[in-house]
Design a protein around this motif. Structure first.
Motif, PDB file in Angstrom:
ATOM      1  N   SER A 134      46.344  81.000  29.264  1.00 57.85           N
ATOM      2  CA  SER A 134      47.369  80.343  30.086  1.00 57.85           C
ATOM      3  C   SER A 134      46.754  79.141  30.774  1.00 57.85           C
ATOM      4  N   MET A 135      47.385  78.006  30.604  1.00 58.54           N
ATOM      5  CA  MET A 135      46.814  76.784  31.146  1.00 58.54           C
ATOM      6  C   MET A 135      47.834  76.098  32.046  1.00 58.54           C
ATOM      7  N   LYS A 136      47.525  76.013  33.326  1.00 51.96           N
ATOM      8  CA  LYS A 136      48.421  75.317  34.257  1.00 51.96           C
ATOM      9  C   LYS A 136      48.449  73.833  33.913  1.00 51.96           C
ATOM     10  N   LYS A 137      49.623  73.230  33.919  1.00 50.73           N
ATOM     11  CA  LYS A 137      49.690  71.786  33.655  1.00 50.73           C
ATOM     12  C   LYS A 137      49.167  71.052  34.885  1.00 50.73           C
ATOM     13  N   LEU A 138      48.175  70.238  34.668  1.00 46.37           N
ATOM     14  CA  LEU A 138      47.522  69.558  35.775  1.00 46.37           C
ATOM     15  C   LEU A 138      48.144  68.199  36.036  1.00 46.37           C
ATOM     16  N   GLY A 139      47.954  67.709  37.253  1.00 42.97           N
ATOM     17  CA  GLY A 139      48.325  66.339  37.579  1.00 42.97           C
ATOM     18  C   GLY A 139      47.059  65.567  37.923  1.00 42.97           C
ATOM     19  N   ILE A 140      46.755  64.564  37.119  1.00 38.92           N
ATOM     20  CA  ILE A 140      45.550  63.755  37.375  1.00 38.92           C
ATOM     21  C   ILE A 140      45.984  62.299  37.526  1.00 38.92           C
ATOM     22  N   CYS A 141      45.921  61.798  38.734  1.00 40.23           N
ATOM     23  CA  CYS A 141      46.339  60.420  39.007  1.00 40.23           C
ATOM     24  C   CYS A 141      45.146  59.471  38.883  1.00 40.23           C
ATOM     25  N   ILE A 142      45.419  58.296  38.353  1.00 40.80           N
ATOM     26  CA  ILE A 142      44.373  57.276  38.212  1.00 40.80           C
ATOM     27  C   ILE A 142      44.858  55.995  38.893  1.00 40.80           C
ATOM     28  N   PRO A 143      44.687  55.908  40.230  1.00 37.25           N
ATOM     29  CA  PRO A 143      45.047  54.672  40.908  1.00 37.25           C
ATOM     30  C   PRO A 143      43.971  53.608  40.659  1.00 37.25           C
ATOM     31  N   TYR A 144      44.393  52.401  40.298  1.00 34.91           N
ATOM     32  CA  TYR A 144      43.411  51.353  39.999  1.00 34.91           C
ATOM     33  C   TYR A 144      43.935  50.011  40.488  1.00 34.91           C
ATOM     34  N   PHE A 145      43.005  49.091  40.689  1.00 33.71           N
ATOM     35  CA  PHE A 145      43.348  47.674  40.866  1.00 33.71           C
ATOM     36  C   PHE A 145      42.581  46.907  39.806  1.00 33.71           C
ATOM     37  N   SER A 146      43.200  45.907  39.229  1.00 30.38           N
ATOM     38  CA  SER A 146      42.513  45.109  38.220  1.00 30.38           C
ATOM     39  C   SER A 146      42.988  43.663  38.299  1.00 30.38           C
ATOM     40  N   GLY A 147      42.081  42.773  38.716  1.00 30.28           N
ATOM     41  CA  GLY A 147      42.448  41.361  38.827  1.00 30.28           C
ATOM     42  C   GLY A 147      42.598  40.690  37.472  1.00 30.28           C
ATOM     43  N   PHE A 148      41.756  41.076  36.503  1.00 31.08           N
ATOM     44  CA  PHE A 148      41.718  40.374  35.218  1.00 31.08           C
ATOM     45  C   PHE A 148      41.848  41.315  34.022  1.00 31.08           C
ATOM     46  N   GLY A 149      42.194  42.564  34.270  1.00 31.76           N
ATOM     47  CA  GLY A 149      42.541  43.485  33.184  1.00 31.76           C
ATOM     48  C   GLY A 149      41.452  44.421  32.711  1.00 31.76           C
ATOM     49  N   HIS A 150      40.199  44.191  33.126  1.00 31.20           N
ATOM     50  CA  HIS A 150      39.119  45.055  32.610  1.00 31.20           C
ATOM     51  C   HIS A 150      39.194  46.470  33.181  1.00 31.20           C
ATOM     52  N   THR A 151      39.371  46.575  34.478  1.00 30.36           N
ATOM     53  CA  THR A 151      39.467  47.896  35.103  1.00 30.36           C
ATOM     54  C   THR A 151      40.696  48.632  34.575  1.00 30.36           C
ATOM     55  N   LYS A 152      41.758  47.870  34.337  1.00 33.27           N
ATOM     56  CA  LYS A 152      42.976  48.480  33.794  1.00 33.27           C
ATOM     57  C   LYS A 152      42.706  49.093  32.411  1.00 33.27           C
ATOM     58  N   ARG A 153      41.959  48.388  31.583  1.00 29.86           N
ATOM     59  CA  ARG A 153      41.668  48.924  30.244  1.00 29.86           C
ATOM     60  C   ARG A 153      40.811  50.183  30.310  1.00 29.86           C
ATOM     61  N   ILE A 154      39.898  50.219  31.263  1.00 26.61           N
ATOM     62  CA  ILE A 154      39.092  51.434  31.434  1.00 26.61           C
ATOM     63  C   ILE A 154      39.986  52.573  31.938  1.00 26.61           C
ATOM     64  N   ALA A 155      40.866  52.253  32.879  1.00 26.58           N
ATOM     65  CA  ALA A 155      41.797  53.279  33.394  1.00 26.58           C
ATOM     66  C   ALA A 155      42.639  53.835  32.243  1.00 26.58           C
ATOM     67  N   GLU A 156      43.093  52.950  31.362  1.00 25.43           N
ATOM     68  CA  GLU A 156      43.920  53.393  30.222  1.00 25.43           C
ATOM     69  C   GLU A 156      43.111  54.265  29.255  1.00 25.43           C
ATOM     70  N   THR A 157      41.849  53.905  29.077  1.00 30.03           N
ATOM     71  CA  THR A 157      40.982  54.697  28.189  1.00 30.03           C
ATOM     72  C   THR A 157      40.777  56.102  28.747  1.00 30.03           C
TER      73      THR A 157
END
Ligand SMILES: Cc1cc2nc3c(=O)[nH]c(=O)nc-3n(C[C@H](O)[C@H](O)[C@H](O)COP(=O)(O)O)c2cc1C
Length: 209
Positions: free
Chosen positions: A25-48
């Motif tokens: 039995s596996m509880k469905k988890l909630g994992i939030c990834i709040p990020y800021f990205s000025g030029f998109g690099h941090t966003k791509r890592i967050a998406e990965t």
């Protein structure tokens, strides 16, 4: 082998026991990834990271948080903070988000959630450590349980070339390749993917009944 099984197999190979897989039995988890990205690099890592985690992940751009997003953060089992390193610390726009927590600190609202963090920068050092310290100290103040990467790459483990190239264990560090066609190396994306799995497994284990 199903995708879910393959994923758990990998979390085990990352050194974390998938406790809930044993009970079935596996509880469905909630994992939030709040990020800021000025030029998109941090966003791509967050998406990965989010892609590695799968359905349980929720990407949140801190520049446009809705009430529902704040609610998701409050209800999350884990929060993975993502900020680029700007002038030797977590970017100010991300720090603004950290300071918008209102009464969550005094009410211990994020206490006992799993916390983790990542940062991107241009330089191999770039003072990225200071950014991760900013994120982890925030998590400590909130009473969160901090989880870092565990990968050891080359030169200590030559069979893992490019994994965790910056040798960071407080959080995930990514070094942008300024001016290159591929400004985020596949090795860094793989390290980010494994970091996502690591946080997922730790969250599952922390929440196992
Ligand atoms: C205002 C500013 C300050 C920066 N400061 C640093 C720094 O201290 N160290 C570093 O290595 N890179 C620094 N950089 C480079 C960024 O960290 C790097 O480009 C990063 O990948 C940007 O992430 P983003 O695309 O998510 O904004 C800085 C960039 C900007 C715009």
């Amino acid at each position: 082998m199903t995708t879910a099984n393959a994923r758990w197999e990998e979390t085990i190979s990352l050194g974390v026991i998938a406790v809930s897989q044993q009970s079935g039995s596996m509880k469905k988890l909630g994992i939030c990834i709040p990020y800021f990205s000025g030029f998109g690099h941090t966003k791509r890592i967050a998406e990965t990271i989010a892609k590695a985690i799968g359905d349980e992940a929720r990407l949140l751009d801190v520049e446009s948080l809705s009430d529902a997003d704040w609610q998701a953060l409050d209800q999350a089992d884990a929060i993975i903070f993502g900020a680029p390193t700007y002038m030797g610390s977590a970017a100010a726009r991300f720090s603004l988000f950290l300071e918008q927590i209102d009464t969550r600190w005094e009410h211990g609202l994020w206490k006992d959630k799993i916390g983790a963090g990542f940062t991107t920068a241009i330089h191999p050092s770039g003072d990225k450590l200071a950014a991760l310290q900013r994120l982890s100290i925030f998590a400590a103040q909130m009473g969160m349980i901090w989880v870092g990467p565990t990968d050891i790459g080359a030169p200590v483990k030559p069979d893992h070339p490019g994994l965790n190239r910056d040798g960071s264990w407080l959080g995930l560090m990514v070094t942008e390749q300024l001016g290159a066609d591929e400004d985020l190396l596949s090795e860094d994306l793989e390290t980010a993917r494994r970091f996502g799995l690591r946080v997922l497994a730790a969250t599952q284990r922390w929440n196992a009944q």
